[in-house]
Design a protein around this motif. Structure first.
Motif, PDB file in Angstrom:
ATOM      1  N   GLY A  52     -24.151  -0.205 -14.733  1.00 33.09           N
ATOM      2  CA  GLY A  52     -22.502  -0.681 -14.413  1.00 33.09           C
ATOM      3  C   GLY A  52     -21.917   0.292 -13.494  1.00 33.09           C
ATOM      4  O   GLY A  52     -21.098  -0.465 -12.895  1.00 33.09           O
ATOM      5  N   TYR A  53     -22.403   0.787 -13.119  1.00 32.88           N
ATOM      6  CA  TYR A  53     -21.785   1.667 -11.971  1.00 32.88           C
ATOM      7  C   TYR A  53     -21.720   1.130 -11.060  1.00 32.88           C
ATOM      8  O   TYR A  53     -20.729   1.273 -10.176  1.00 32.88           O
ATOM      9  CB  TYR A  53     -22.964   2.790 -11.403  1.00 32.88           C
ATOM     10  N   ILE A  54     -22.681  -0.175 -10.750  1.00 26.60           N
ATOM     11  CA  ILE A  54     -23.994  -0.449  -9.504  1.00 26.60           C
ATOM     12  C   ILE A  54     -22.577  -1.853  -9.386  1.00 26.60           C
ATOM     13  O   ILE A  54     -21.794  -1.937  -8.420  1.00 26.60           O
ATOM     14  CB  ILE A  54     -24.802  -0.701  -9.214  1.00 26.60           C
ATOM     15  N   TRP A  55     -22.919  -2.325 -10.651  1.00 29.51           N
ATOM     16  CA  TRP A  55     -21.699  -3.366 -10.722  1.00 29.51           C
ATOM     17  C   TRP A  55     -20.723  -2.891 -10.583  1.00 29.51           C
ATOM     18  O   TRP A  55     -20.025  -3.963  -9.862  1.00 29.51           O
ATOM     19  CB  TRP A  55     -22.225  -4.309 -11.880  1.00 29.51           C
ATOM     20  N   THR A  56     -19.817  -2.230 -10.928  1.00 25.24           N
ATOM     21  CA  THR A  56     -18.457  -2.241 -11.012  1.00 25.24           C
ATOM     22  C   THR A  56     -17.897  -1.409  -9.585  1.00 25.24           C
ATOM     23  O   THR A  56     -16.672  -1.894  -8.806  1.00 25.24           O
ATOM     24  CB  THR A  56     -18.187  -0.609 -11.959  1.00 25.24           C
ATOM     25  N   ALA A  57     -18.774  -0.793  -8.704  1.00 27.80           N
ATOM     26  CA  ALA A  57     -19.035  -0.405  -7.767  1.00 27.80           C
ATOM     27  C   ALA A  57     -18.423  -1.488  -6.480  1.00 27.80           C
ATOM     28  O   ALA A  57     -17.592  -1.758  -5.770  1.00 27.80           O
ATOM     29  CB  ALA A  57     -19.745   0.744  -7.220  1.00 27.80           C
ATOM     30  N   MET A  58     -19.495  -2.704  -7.168  1.00 22.12           N
ATOM     31  CA  MET A  58     -19.179  -3.552  -6.643  1.00 22.12           C
ATOM     32  C   MET A  58     -18.412  -4.610  -6.063  1.00 22.12           C
ATOM     33  O   MET A  58     -17.464  -4.876  -5.086  1.00 22.12           O
ATOM     34  CB  MET A  58     -20.802  -4.692  -5.815  1.00 22.12           C
ATOM     35  N   ALA A  59     -17.704  -4.610  -7.647  1.00 23.66           N
ATOM     36  CA  ALA A  59     -16.462  -5.156  -7.979  1.00 23.66           C
ATOM     37  C   ALA A  59     -15.450  -4.462  -7.347  1.00 23.66           C
ATOM     38  O   ALA A  59     -14.258  -5.262  -6.659  1.00 23.66           O
ATOM     39  CB  ALA A  59     -16.193  -5.520  -9.369  1.00 23.66           C
ATOM     40  N   GLY A  60     -14.926  -3.180  -6.818  1.00 20.80           N
ATOM     41  CA  GLY A  60     -14.023  -2.604  -6.371  1.00 20.80           C
ATOM     42  C   GLY A  60     -13.969  -2.498  -5.259  1.00 20.80           C
ATOM     43  O   GLY A  60     -13.285  -2.684  -4.623  1.00 20.80           O
ATOM     44  N   ALA A  61     -15.531  -2.731  -4.653  1.00 20.41           N
ATOM     45  CA  ALA A  61     -15.454  -3.067  -2.859  1.00 20.41           C
ATOM     46  C   ALA A  61     -15.262  -4.173  -2.864  1.00 20.41           C
ATOM     47  O   ALA A  61     -14.461  -4.140  -1.029  1.00 20.41           O
ATOM     48  CB  ALA A  61     -16.786  -2.730  -2.703  1.00 20.41           C
ATOM     49  N   ALA A  62     -15.363  -5.171  -3.344  1.00 19.78           N
ATOM     50  CA  ALA A  62     -15.035  -6.652  -2.744  1.00 19.78           C
ATOM     51  C   ALA A  62     -13.570  -6.578  -3.214  1.00 19.78           C
ATOM     52  O   ALA A  62     -12.974  -7.488  -2.235  1.00 19.78           O
ATOM     53  CB  ALA A  62     -16.032  -7.661  -3.817  1.00 19.78           C
ATOM     54  N   LEU A  63     -12.995  -6.189  -4.350  1.00 20.79           N
ATOM     55  CA  LEU A  63     -11.138  -6.419  -4.334  1.00 20.79           C
ATOM     56  C   LEU A  63     -10.994  -5.464  -3.624  1.00 20.79           C
ATOM     57  O   LEU A  63      -9.273  -6.111  -2.938  1.00 20.79           O
ATOM     58  CB  LEU A  63     -10.659  -5.677  -5.980  1.00 20.79           C
ATOM     59  N   ALA A  64     -11.070  -4.562  -2.691  1.00 18.37           N
ATOM     60  CA  ALA A  64     -10.619  -3.907  -1.881  1.00 18.37           C
ATOM     61  C   ALA A  64     -10.776  -4.803  -0.398  1.00 18.37           C
ATOM     62  O   ALA A  64      -9.574  -4.268   0.657  1.00 18.37           O
ATOM     63  CB  ALA A  64     -10.909  -2.486  -1.586  1.00 18.37           C
ATOM     64  N   ALA A  65     -11.693  -4.786   0.037  1.00 21.75           N
ATOM     65  CA  ALA A  65     -11.560  -5.890   1.059  1.00 21.75           C
ATOM     66  C   ALA A  65     -10.526  -6.994   1.410  1.00 21.75           C
ATOM     67  O   ALA A  65     -10.371  -7.161   2.530  1.00 21.75           O
ATOM     68  CB  ALA A  65     -13.395  -5.953   1.137  1.00 21.75           C
ATOM     69  N   VAL A  66     -10.761  -7.683   0.074  1.00 27.86           N
ATOM     70  CA  VAL A  66      -9.904  -8.740   0.254  1.00 27.86           C
ATOM     71  C   VAL A  66      -8.231  -8.101  -0.016  1.00 27.86           C
ATOM     72  O   VAL A  66      -7.432  -8.704   1.028  1.00 27.86           O
ATOM     73  CB  VAL A  66      -9.724  -9.519  -1.815  1.00 27.86           C
ATOM     74  N   PHE A  67      -7.981  -7.728  -0.801  1.00 24.24           N
ATOM     75  CA  PHE A  67      -6.744  -6.882  -0.720  1.00 24.24           C
ATOM     76  C   PHE A  67      -6.345  -6.621   0.873  1.00 24.24           C
ATOM     77  O   PHE A  67      -5.079  -6.900   1.643  1.00 24.24           O
ATOM     78  CB  PHE A  67      -6.467  -5.343  -1.437  1.00 24.24           C
ATOM     79  N   VAL A  68      -7.293  -5.335   1.390  1.00 22.53           N
ATOM     80  CA  VAL A  68      -6.825  -4.854   2.956  1.00 22.53           C
ATOM     81  C   VAL A  68      -6.608  -5.815   4.304  1.00 22.53           C
ATOM     82  O   VAL A  68      -5.970  -6.299   4.336  1.00 22.53           O
ATOM     83  CB  VAL A  68      -8.198  -4.197   3.157  1.00 22.53           C
ATOM     84  N   TYR A  69      -7.544  -7.339   3.457  1.00 21.22           N
ATOM     85  CA  TYR A  69      -7.480  -7.943   4.726  1.00 21.22           C
ATOM     86  C   TYR A  69      -6.542  -9.071   4.386  1.00 21.22           C
ATOM     87  O   TYR A  69      -6.107  -9.271   5.620  1.00 21.22           O
ATOM     88  CB  TYR A  69      -9.062  -9.476   5.027  1.00 21.22           C
ATOM     89  N   THR A  70      -5.874  -9.115   3.548  1.00 19.01           N
ATOM     90  CA  THR A  70      -5.156  -9.757   3.287  1.00 19.01           C
ATOM     91  C   THR A  70      -3.822  -9.757   3.630  1.00 19.01           C
ATOM     92  O   THR A  70      -2.753 -10.044   4.273  1.00 19.01           O
ATOM     93  CB  THR A  70      -4.300 -10.150   1.577  1.00 19.01           C
ATOM     94  N   VAL A  71      -3.384  -8.571   3.351  1.00 21.08           N
ATOM     95  CA  VAL A  71      -2.401  -7.950   3.864  1.00 21.08           C
ATOM     96  C   VAL A  71      -2.193  -7.164   5.107  1.00 21.08           C
ATOM     97  O   VAL A  71      -1.360  -7.550   6.377  1.00 21.08           O
ATOM     98  CB  VAL A  71      -2.464  -5.509   3.160  1.00 21.08           C
ATOM     99  N   GLY A  72      -3.333  -7.163   5.935  1.00 22.30           N
ATOM    100  CA  GLY A  72      -3.552  -7.263   7.486  1.00 22.30           C
ATOM    101  C   GLY A  72      -3.827  -8.353   8.050  1.00 22.30           C
ATOM    102  O   GLY A  72      -3.127  -8.363   9.483  1.00 22.30           O
ATOM    103  N   THR A  73      -3.170  -9.450   7.389  1.00 25.06           N
ATOM    104  CA  THR A  73      -3.373 -10.752   8.027  1.00 25.06           C
ATOM    105  C   THR A  73      -1.410 -10.892   7.816  1.00 25.06           C
ATOM    106  O   THR A  73      -1.274 -12.557   8.801  1.00 25.06           O
ATOM    107  CB  THR A  73      -4.261 -12.222   7.148  1.00 25.06           C
ATOM    108  N   LEU A  74      -0.707 -10.173   7.378  1.00 22.68           N
ATOM    109  CA  LEU A  74       0.394 -11.222   7.313  1.00 22.68           C
ATOM    110  C   LEU A  74       1.408 -10.500   8.503  1.00 22.68           C
ATOM    111  O   LEU A  74       0.651  -9.419   9.464  1.00 22.68           O
ATOM    112  CB  LEU A  74       1.318  -9.472   5.902  1.00 22.68           C
ATOM    113  N   GLY A  75       1.716 -11.379   9.104  1.00 20.20           N
ATOM    114  CA  GLY A  75       2.888 -11.265   9.973  1.00 20.20           C
ATOM    115  C   GLY A  75       2.358 -11.789  10.912  1.00 20.20           C
ATOM    116  O   GLY A  75       1.874 -12.701  11.023  1.00 20.20           O
ATOM    117  N   ARG A  76       2.748 -11.561  11.851  1.00 24.35           N
ATOM    118  CA  ARG A  76       2.712 -12.299  13.320  1.00 24.35           C
ATOM    119  C   ARG A  76       1.319 -11.467  14.419  1.00 24.35           C
ATOM    120  O   ARG A  76       1.282 -10.382  13.624  1.00 24.35           O
ATOM    121  CB  ARG A  76       4.214 -12.039  14.627  1.00 24.35           C
ATOM    122  N   GLY A  77       0.807 -12.835  14.422  1.00 25.30           N
ATOM    123  CA  GLY A  77      -1.090 -12.263  15.480  1.00 25.30           C
ATOM    124  C   GLY A  77      -1.452 -12.583  13.872  1.00 25.30           C
ATOM    125  O   GLY A  77      -3.234 -11.789  14.676  1.00 25.30           O
ATOM    126  N   GLY A  78      -1.555 -12.341  13.074  1.00 25.18           N
ATOM    127  CA  GLY A  78      -2.513 -12.405  11.989  1.00 25.18           C
ATOM    128  C   GLY A  78      -3.190 -10.950  12.367  1.00 25.18           C
ATOM    129  O   GLY A  78      -2.713  -9.902  12.051  1.00 25.18           O
TER     130      GLY A  78
END
Length: 325
Positions: free
Chosen positions: A109-135
């Protein structure tokens, strides 16, 4: 091939050093005996106890080095790293939250939870990084990742502080280390690491196509979105599994891929295996160093890699060609 042979020999030498050096130095004769299964003398017993720790350091280092190379290839960002982009801290926050509020106790359960958290964090950071001019420019992704990582770390502290029953263990785990390793723990995470290794290594040709740019990659028949998603999945699996068992160890995925490019170039068919080998070598060397310089105590590898990686990160940022790979 010569560099490949050199990397294998360096890793083998560091693994032997990991068995021989620590709070108590072990004679080489006892190291060889321990590798054969003997544990009758004090030296043989000490070397035998270090074997699981050494194996775990190799696996975690290889996972983080390979994940960093894949992340840099997927985002075409020379600053990409599981720690800098907040992926490791996202995995940590997910695990801490699940333990504190949902009673998570299963190692799987630790491993599955950590992977889910890693995936959500990656999507969140990439989404924030694409906002604004220049992508999603490298600098914007690095800033978004650093801010998110700091926020996740604060949330981890907020969750842990009121819980005295889990605070002590999580403070040690949060630093990042391979102490207390056992073959049982390694065996639980090994299938996930194996799946991540396979996915990432099979993505080498796709990453070479993505390096040409999305339009040209699509023009030569590459399914850009699918290729990027599959490679990113492999990196997230490796980061989540590594964080679940060893804590959030930073900067390995930043330092190693850049060093590998200096040795073997930018072809991911060579770069990815080299990143895994040098990542394993770096983390093993950091673990040995932490045990030797602070005798009879030890410094966790997360601290050693931060001392190495922070100046390296500043050097990369100050380079002129930091916009994209």
């Amino acid at each position: 091939m010569l560099w490949l042979l050199a990397a294998v020999l360096v890793l083998a030498a560091l693994m032997l050093a990991s068995l021989a050096f620590g709070t108590r130095d072990v004679p080489w004769s006892d190291v060889w005996s321990a590798l054969g299964g003997a544990d009758g003398t004090l030296g043989e017993a000490a070397a035998s106890k270090r074997i699981p720790r050494t194996v775990l350091a190799v696996l975690i280092g290889a996972a983080l080095g390979l994940a960093g190379a894949v992340m840099q290839g997927v985002t075409r960002n020379p600053l990409a790293d599981p720690g800098i982009l907040g992926v490791n801290m996202g995995a940590s926050l997910a695990v801490v939250t699940a333990v504190a509020y949902f009673g998570l106790s299963s190692p799987t359960g630790y491993i599955w939870t950590a992977m889910a958290g890693a995936a959500l964090a990656a999507v969140f950071v990439y989404t924030v990084g694409t906002l604004g001019r220049g992508g999603a420019t490298p600098l914007k992704l690095a800033l978004a990742g650093a801010a998110s990582s700091a926020a996740f770390a604060s949330l981890v502290t907020a969750v842990v502080l009121p819980r005295n029953d889990i605070a002590g263990g999580f403070r040690l785990w949060q630093i990042g280390g391979v102490g207390g390793a056992s073959f049982e723990r390694t065996g639980q995470v090994l299938p996930f690491l194996g799946a991540g290794f396979v996915i990432c290594l099979l993505s080498a040709r796709s990453l070479n196509s993505l390096a040409l740019g999305d339009e040209l990659a699509a023009g030569i028949g590459e399914r850009v979105a699918v290729a990027r998603a599959v490679a990113a999945l492999g990196a997230v699996v490796l980061c989540g599994a590594a964080t679940a068992v060893a804590g959030p160890i930073g900067f390995v995925g930043l330092v190693v891929p850049h060093t590998c490019r200096l040795l073997v170039g930018v072809d991911h068919r060579w770069l990815l295996p080299f990143a895994a080998l040098l990542g394993a070598a770096l983390l093993t060397a950091a673990d040995v160093t932490g045990r030797v310089v602070a005798r009879p105590a030890e410094i966790d590898v997360g601290i050693i890699t931060a001392l190495i990686g922070a100046p390296f990160f500043i050097w990369i940022v100050r380079r002129q060609k930091v916009r994209a790979l």
